[in-house]
Write a protein that holds these residues in place. Structure first.
Motif, short mmCIF file in Angstrom:
data_model
loop_
_atom_site.label_atom_id
_atom_site.label_comp_id
_atom_site.label_asym_id
_atom_site.label_seq_id
_atom_site.Cartn_x
_atom_site.Cartn_y
_atom_site.Cartn_z
N UNK A 168 -6.48 37.84 28.16
CA UNK A 168 -7.78 37.18 28.00
C UNK A 168 -7.62 35.69 27.69
N UNK A 169 -6.46 35.31 27.16
CA UNK A 169 -6.22 33.90 26.84
C UNK A 169 -5.48 33.18 27.96
N UNK A 170 -4.68 33.91 28.70
CA UNK A 170 -3.93 33.31 29.81
C UNK A 170 -4.36 33.99 31.11
N UNK A 171 -5.28 33.37 31.79
CA UNK A 171 -5.89 33.97 32.97
C UNK A 171 -5.49 33.26 34.27
N UNK A 172 -4.71 32.18 34.18
CA UNK A 172 -4.42 31.38 35.36
C UNK A 172 -2.95 31.49 35.77
N UNK A 299 2.32 19.59 31.49
CA UNK A 299 1.92 20.64 30.57
C UNK A 299 1.18 21.70 31.37
N UNK A 300 1.70 22.92 31.35
CA UNK A 300 1.05 23.98 32.13
C UNK A 300 -0.33 24.32 31.61
N UNK A 301 -0.57 24.08 30.36
CA UNK A 301 -1.85 24.45 29.78
C UNK A 301 -1.76 25.80 29.10
N UNK A 302 -2.47 25.94 27.98
CA UNK A 302 -2.39 27.16 27.18
C UNK A 302 -2.93 28.38 27.92
#
Length: 496
Positions: A168-172, A299-302
């Motif tokens: 749910x926090x890492x969807x990409x 930065x890949x992003x959270x």
């Protein structure tokens, strides 16, 4: 039979949709050895065209990387050289894909059962490339169910294989797709089986072929030779370079090649230093998809589960090392890097997989229009890059014709300046002339291109004109211009 067909620059890979499994098909070479690909090489012999393994073993001059030529300004009338002759590009593509279809039937034993396929194209493929690819598949006997951008298909394979990495926090997922002739990157958000491409970037002139050429040139320099010294052996040297590059492993220290009878040794680190600018170019293409700026704040992003590395060209050890140095432990390479796209396409072909996709156009589209009796030109943006391909897109323009003739110069682009003028990746799609003046509508005059030669001037009492632009889910654009007062209209599919 449902398939995913990845028509690549150097290799074509086919995956089968089989009850929730997506195995890669194997094809025998001239010695009976099995390979999970068909090489994209073509030769001309006395008995006709040869394709794939047979062409590669013929000893004849080869046409390689024909897919790269599709990235250039081409149309259905474009030609390509094979051996000592010029042949229609569409015929060459069709012949190769007919060979692929025959190989599929032979290896699976399906006989005359229809070949239903989802096929891939580079995310930045222009309209002509998309049209010619679809037309060649159709002529070769495939029933094309859909066309997907290649990194979007790889996103399906990631979710199928690594669904536990999403949360749910890492969807990409950021897909890094380096093939034989092109580089593409797409940022994909996955919500269960539903995928949406948020943005795509890439370079249609950067791929594994360029790494081969760097290695071949290093070998020439080591041998003290110039290209002119070995022009008749250059294809053989390139083939050696490709094989040596594909054999590289992280522990490899030396690359050995035979250049015109001279043994040369190249340090793997020397080769990696020489191709570093090419790898850096892929990172620059990635930059707009990352958090941070484009000047090195990587930065890949959270919310990104991982950077997924696919494509045969990405198997070079230096690429995996540099990506991990730049982006850390969230970098993952597909265990089937050369087959990831084909597997994703097969997943899309499987009606039981439940996967869905909202893709992006990835290239802008517009028209240069004449103003003030042809004294000036303005650009009208009709579609911006990253436009959603969610069903069919339809754009309509209506106006009273102010001139005797409308000259439409259509173009695709990747970026515009602050004034809305295309400044990057501009690709002309052709000129379309419409006679606003009914006295210019003789069919022979229109079909022979006579309208394009008429001097443009202002005209009173013009008719109400409608322009309709339709973009299907494959990214192919159809234009219809219609005189609403008398019903006269002309249509064309751009890139044909």
């Amino acid at each position: 039979m449902r398939l995913g067909v990845d028509f690549g620059t150097t290799r074509t890979v086919v995956a089968l949709a089989d009850r929730g499994n997506y195995p890669l098909l194997s094809f025998p070479d001239e010695n009976g050895d099995e390979h999970e690909y068909i090489p994209c090489v073509i030769a001309r012999s006395e008995r006709g065209m040869l394709y794939g393994f047979e062409a590669g073993a013929s000893g004849l001059p080869l046409l390689r990387s024909v897919k790269r030529q599709l990235a250039s300004p081409v149309n259905a009338a474009s030609t390509v050289r094979v051996g000592d002759g010029e042949f229609p590009l569409l015929d060459i593509l069709t012949g190769f894909l007919f060979h692929v279809a025959s190989a599929i039937r032979t290896t699976t034993g399906i006989g005359t059962e229809p070949l239903e396929a989802v096929v891939g194209v580079p995310a930045h493929a222009n309209s002509a490339q998309r049209f010619l690819t679809l037309e060649a598949f159709r002529r070769a006997g495939f029933h094309v169910l859909a066309m997907l951008n290649e990194p979007s298909a790889a996103g399906f394979e990631y979710t199928h294989r690594h669904s536990s990495m999403l949360s749910s926090k890492r969807t990409k997922v950021l897909v890094y797709d380096l093939g034989g002739g092109t580089f593409d990157a797409s940022l994909v958000v996955a919500d269960g089986y539903a995928h949406e491409v948020l943005a795509s970037r890439g370079n249609n002139a950067l791929g594994g072929d360029d790494f081969d050429e760097v290695l071949a040139k290093l070998a020439l320099a080591k041998a003290g030779l110039s290209h002119a010294d070995v022009c008749d052996q250059w294809e053989e040297i390139l083939s050696q370079a490709r094989e040596a590059k594909e054999a590289l492993r992280p522990q490899t220290r030396t690359i050995n090649l035979d250049v015109a009878g001279r043994d040369v040794s190249i340090s793997s680190f020397e080769f990696y230093d020489a191709v570093a600018p090419l790898i850096d170019e892929t990172l620059r293409s990635l930059a707009p998809l990352l958090e941070g700026d484009e000047a090195g704040d990587r930065n890949l992003g959270a919310d990104v589960a991982g950077l997924y590395v696919v494509g045969g060209g990405s198997e070079l050890p230096a690429i995996a090392r540099l990506l991990r140095e730049s982006y850390g432990r969230r970098v993952r390479r597909s265990p089937y890097s050369a087959g990831s796209t084909a597997i994703g396409l097969a997943i899309a072909a499987d009606p039981e997989s439940r996967y869905s996709l909202i893709d992006r156009l990835s290239r802008g589209f517009g028209v240069f229009r004449e103003r003030e009796s042809g004294d000036s030109i303005a650009f009208d943006t009709l579609l911006s890059p990253d436009e959603k391909l969610e069903g069919e897109i339809r754009i309509t323009r209506r106006y009273v014709a102010a001139h005797n003739v409308g000259i439409y110069r259509f173009a695709e682009y990747s970026k515009t300046d602050d004034n809305g003028i295309p400044v990057s990746g501009v690709l002309p799609l052709g000129v379309f002339a419409f006679p606003f003046d009914p006295t210019l509508r003789d069919p022979h005059f229109v079909q022979s291109g006579g309208v394009e030669k008429v001097e443009v001037h202002r005209r009173e009492g013009g008719h109400l004109i409608e322009e309709v632009y339709e973009v299907d889910n494959r990214g192919i654009i159809r234009v219809t211009i219609r005189d609403l007062e008398d019903g006269y209209e002309l249509s064309t599919s751009l890139g044909r």
